[in-house]
Design a protein around this motif. Sequence first.
Motif, PDB file in Angstrom:
ATOM      1  N   PHE A  15      -8.032 -28.121 -40.208  1.00  0.00           N
ATOM      2  CA  PHE A  15      -7.553 -26.761 -40.443  1.00  0.00           C
ATOM      3  C   PHE A  15      -8.142 -26.208 -41.726  1.00  0.00           C
ATOM      4  CE2 PHE A  15      -4.144 -28.864 -38.109  1.00  0.00           C
ATOM      5  CZ  PHE A  15      -3.865 -27.944 -37.113  1.00  0.00           C
ATOM      6  N   VAL A  16      -8.395 -24.914 -41.730  1.00  0.00           N
ATOM      7  CA  VAL A  16      -8.682 -24.185 -42.958  1.00  0.00           C
ATOM      8  C   VAL A  16      -7.350 -23.587 -43.402  1.00  0.00           C
ATOM      9  CG1 VAL A  16      -9.843 -22.170 -43.949  1.00  0.00           C
ATOM     10  CG2 VAL A  16     -11.062 -23.681 -42.371  1.00  0.00           C
ATOM     11  N   VAL A  17      -7.011 -23.799 -44.655  1.00  0.00           N
ATOM     12  CA  VAL A  17      -5.755 -23.270 -45.199  1.00  0.00           C
ATOM     13  C   VAL A  17      -6.121 -22.125 -46.141  1.00  0.00           C
ATOM     14  CG1 VAL A  17      -3.612 -23.795 -46.404  1.00  0.00           C
ATOM     15  CG2 VAL A  17      -4.714 -25.565 -45.020  1.00  0.00           C
ATOM     16  N   ASN A  18      -5.775 -20.901 -45.735  1.00  0.00           N
ATOM     17  CA  ASN A  18      -6.079 -19.705 -46.513  1.00  0.00           C
ATOM     18  C   ASN A  18      -5.013 -19.455 -47.575  1.00  0.00           C
ATOM     19  OD1 ASN A  18      -8.508 -18.677 -45.585  1.00  0.00           O
ATOM     20  ND2 ASN A  18      -7.557 -17.490 -43.954  1.00  0.00           N
ATOM     21  N   PHE A  19      -5.470 -19.193 -48.785  1.00  0.00           N
ATOM     22  CA  PHE A  19      -4.581 -18.868 -49.898  1.00  0.00           C
ATOM     23  C   PHE A  19      -4.885 -17.449 -50.327  1.00  0.00           C
ATOM     24  CE2 PHE A  19      -4.837 -23.363 -49.700  1.00  0.00           C
ATOM     25  CZ  PHE A  19      -3.562 -23.795 -50.014  1.00  0.00           C
ATOM     26  N   GLU A  20      -3.875 -16.596 -50.268  1.00  0.00           N
ATOM     27  CA  GLU A  20      -4.080 -15.186 -50.555  1.00  0.00           C
ATOM     28  C   GLU A  20      -3.523 -14.818 -51.924  1.00  0.00           C
ATOM     29  OE1 GLU A  20      -2.528 -12.895 -47.314  1.00  0.00           O
ATOM     30  OE2 GLU A  20      -3.736 -13.981 -45.841  1.00  0.00           O
ATOM     31  N   CYS A  21      -4.297 -14.043 -52.641  1.00  0.00           N
ATOM     32  CA  CYS A  21      -3.822 -13.411 -53.869  1.00  0.00           C
ATOM     33  C   CYS A  21      -4.763 -12.255 -54.165  1.00  0.00           C
ATOM     34  CB  CYS A  21      -3.734 -14.397 -55.033  1.00  0.00           C
ATOM     35  SG  CYS A  21      -5.284 -14.882 -55.793  1.00  0.00           S
ATOM     36  N   THR A  22      -4.307 -11.323 -54.953  1.00  0.00           N
ATOM     37  CA  THR A  22      -5.144 -10.182 -55.311  1.00  0.00           C
ATOM     38  C   THR A  22      -6.160 -10.612 -56.364  1.00  0.00           C
ATOM     39  OG1 THR A  22      -3.733  -9.460 -57.127  1.00  0.00           O
ATOM     40  CG2 THR A  22      -3.199  -8.606 -54.908  1.00  0.00           C
ATOM     41  N   VAL A  23      -7.178  -9.794 -56.542  1.00  0.00           N
ATOM     42  CA  VAL A  23      -8.170 -10.054 -57.584  1.00  0.00           C
ATOM     43  C   VAL A  23      -7.481 -10.099 -58.944  1.00  0.00           C
ATOM     44  CG1 VAL A  23     -10.177  -9.072 -58.781  1.00  0.00           C
ATOM     45  CG2 VAL A  23     -10.114  -9.134 -56.277  1.00  0.00           C
ATOM     46  N   GLU A  24      -6.548  -9.191 -59.164  1.00  0.00           N
ATOM     47  CA  GLU A  24      -5.841  -9.144 -60.445  1.00  0.00           C
ATOM     48  C   GLU A  24      -5.027 -10.418 -60.678  1.00  0.00           C
ATOM     49  OE1 GLU A  24      -6.003  -6.580 -58.207  1.00  0.00           O
ATOM     50  OE2 GLU A  24      -7.451  -5.469 -59.445  1.00  0.00           O
ATOM     51  N   GLU A  25      -4.366 -10.916 -59.631  1.00  0.00           N
ATOM     52  CA  GLU A  25      -3.621 -12.176 -59.758  1.00  0.00           C
ATOM     53  C   GLU A  25      -4.577 -13.330 -60.052  1.00  0.00           C
ATOM     54  OE1 GLU A  25       0.183 -11.593 -56.753  1.00  0.00           O
ATOM     55  OE2 GLU A  25      -1.808 -11.954 -55.884  1.00  0.00           O
ATOM     56  N   SER A  26      -5.717 -13.349 -59.376  1.00  0.00           N
ATOM     57  CA  SER A  26      -6.701 -14.402 -59.594  1.00  0.00           C
ATOM     58  C   SER A  26      -7.202 -14.393 -61.041  1.00  0.00           C
ATOM     59  CB  SER A  26      -7.877 -14.236 -58.624  1.00  0.00           C
ATOM     60  OG  SER A  26      -8.882 -15.177 -58.888  1.00  0.00           O
ATOM     61  N   ILE A  27      -7.504 -13.220 -61.537  1.00  0.00           N
ATOM     62  CA  ILE A  27      -7.995 -13.103 -62.916  1.00  0.00           C
ATOM     63  C   ILE A  27      -6.936 -13.602 -63.894  1.00  0.00           C
ATOM     64  CG2 ILE A  27      -8.646 -11.438 -64.710  1.00  0.00           C
ATOM     65  CD1 ILE A  27      -9.950  -9.792 -62.336  1.00  0.00           C
ATOM     66  N   ALA A  28      -5.679 -13.229 -63.661  1.00  0.00           N
ATOM     67  CA  ALA A  28      -4.591 -13.622 -64.571  1.00  0.00           C
ATOM     68  C   ALA A  28      -4.300 -15.126 -64.515  1.00  0.00           C
ATOM     69  CB  ALA A  28      -3.327 -12.833 -64.230  1.00  0.00           C
ATOM     70  N   ARG A  29      -4.403 -15.741 -63.333  1.00  0.00           N
ATOM     71  CA  ARG A  29      -4.042 -17.154 -63.155  1.00  0.00           C
ATOM     72  C   ARG A  29      -5.209 -18.119 -63.328  1.00  0.00           C
ATOM     73  NH1 ARG A  29      -1.395 -16.586 -57.288  1.00  0.00           N
ATOM     74  NH2 ARG A  29       0.231 -15.082 -57.747  1.00  0.00           N
ATOM     75  N   ASN A  30      -6.407 -17.613 -63.335  1.00  0.00           N
ATOM     76  CA  ASN A  30      -7.624 -18.401 -63.367  1.00  0.00           C
ATOM     77  C   ASN A  30      -7.674 -19.270 -64.626  1.00  0.00           C
ATOM     78  OD1 ASN A  30     -10.371 -19.120 -63.633  1.00  0.00           O
ATOM     79  ND2 ASN A  30     -10.964 -17.037 -64.158  1.00  0.00           N
ATOM     80  N   VAL A  31      -7.551 -20.574 -64.459  1.00  0.00           N
ATOM     81  CA  VAL A  31      -7.536 -21.499 -65.602  1.00  0.00           C
ATOM     82  C   VAL A  31      -8.922 -22.066 -65.918  1.00  0.00           C
ATOM     83  CG1 VAL A  31      -5.125 -22.168 -65.267  1.00  0.00           C
ATOM     84  CG2 VAL A  31      -6.938 -23.497 -64.160  1.00  0.00           C
ATOM     85  N   HIS A  32      -9.922 -21.752 -65.087  1.00  0.00           N
ATOM     86  CA  HIS A  32     -11.250 -22.326 -65.281  1.00  0.00           C
ATOM     87  C   HIS A  32     -12.249 -21.350 -65.906  1.00  0.00           C
ATOM     88  CE1 HIS A  32      -9.938 -25.914 -63.366  1.00  0.00           C
ATOM     89  NE2 HIS A  32      -9.809 -25.366 -62.182  1.00  0.00           N
ATOM     90  N   GLY A  33     -11.787 -20.192 -66.309  1.00  0.00           N
ATOM     91  CA  GLY A  33     -12.685 -19.256 -66.979  1.00  0.00           C
ATOM     92  C   GLY A  33     -13.733 -18.630 -66.079  1.00  0.00           C
ATOM     93  N   VAL A  34     -13.431 -18.468 -64.805  1.00  0.00           N
ATOM     94  CA  VAL A  34     -14.375 -17.817 -63.893  1.00  0.00           C
ATOM     95  C   VAL A  34     -14.439 -16.333 -64.268  1.00  0.00           C
ATOM     96  CG1 VAL A  34     -14.901 -17.289 -61.470  1.00  0.00           C
ATOM     97  CG2 VAL A  34     -13.789 -19.463 -62.066  1.00  0.00           C
ATOM     98  N   PRO A  35     -15.635 -15.794 -64.484  1.00  0.00           N
ATOM     99  CA  PRO A  35     -15.758 -14.387 -64.884  1.00  0.00           C
ATOM    100  C   PRO A  35     -15.176 -13.428 -63.838  1.00  0.00           C
ATOM    101  CG  PRO A  35     -17.849 -15.537 -65.174  1.00  0.00           C
ATOM    102  CD  PRO A  35     -16.935 -16.463 -64.421  1.00  0.00           C
ATOM    103  N   GLU A  36     -14.643 -12.308 -64.312  1.00  0.00           N
ATOM    104  CA  GLU A  36     -14.052 -11.313 -63.420  1.00  0.00           C
ATOM    105  C   GLU A  36     -15.056 -10.843 -62.373  1.00  0.00           C
ATOM    106  OE1 GLU A  36     -12.322  -6.764 -63.583  1.00  0.00           O
ATOM    107  OE2 GLU A  36     -12.105  -8.009 -65.383  1.00  0.00           O
ATOM    108  N   SER A  37     -16.305 -10.643 -62.770  1.00  0.00           N
ATOM    109  CA  SER A  37     -17.319 -10.173 -61.818  1.00  0.00           C
ATOM    110  C   SER A  37     -17.515 -11.189 -60.683  1.00  0.00           C
ATOM    111  CB  SER A  37     -18.645  -9.903 -62.529  1.00  0.00           C
ATOM    112  OG  SER A  37     -19.117 -11.081 -63.160  1.00  0.00           O
ATOM    113  N   THR A  38     -17.440 -12.462 -61.003  1.00  0.00           N
ATOM    114  CA  THR A  38     -17.587 -13.513 -59.984  1.00  0.00           C
ATOM    115  C   THR A  38     -16.387 -13.507 -59.047  1.00  0.00           C
ATOM    116  OG1 THR A  38     -18.882 -14.862 -61.512  1.00  0.00           O
ATOM    117  CG2 THR A  38     -17.883 -16.001 -59.633  1.00  0.00           C
TER     118      THR A  38
END
Length: 158
Positions: free
Chosen positions: A102-125
């Motif tokens: 199975f593929v397990v899809n995890f949904e969140c908005t771009v804004e949520e991803s930017i706020a929760r991102n613990v690995h320093g992934v750039p916003e543009s990425t």
Amino acid sequence: MAYLTLIARGLPGSGKSTFFNKLSELSRRSVFICSADKYRYNEEGEYVFKVEDNKRCHQWCLMDFLARLHSPSILVIDNTNVNFLDFYHYYAVSEAYERETFVVNFECTVEESIARNVHGVPESTIRRMSAKLQTPLPDFVKVLKGEEETLRKFVESS
């Protein structure tokens, strides 16, 4: 009991690792998590992301997965996998080994991803990744939602 492979798909910070770590804690079956991020820690235990390490980290993740295909463990691929081609090899090999996949899809908005991102992934990425997640997957791919109800079903069936 069927052998099981779960392939995460979602933006950084969408809850993929949290979900699968919780599954590992609650399941009666062993859970083996394959993740490219596992290979990004230095000797001091600090996460260090270098673009030039991507290929090597993903190769090691794939080798971990291949080494455990005969295991009754629940195999988890905990990477972003935003494109079908990012995870197709895991899906195809798992199915060839007659593992329930199975593929397990995890949904969140771009804004949520930017706020929760613990690995320093750039916003543009993150924004580019989000656009790629909108591409529909082929019909043969079995997809589940990465939510509490799905977690409960896996724990109860293990």
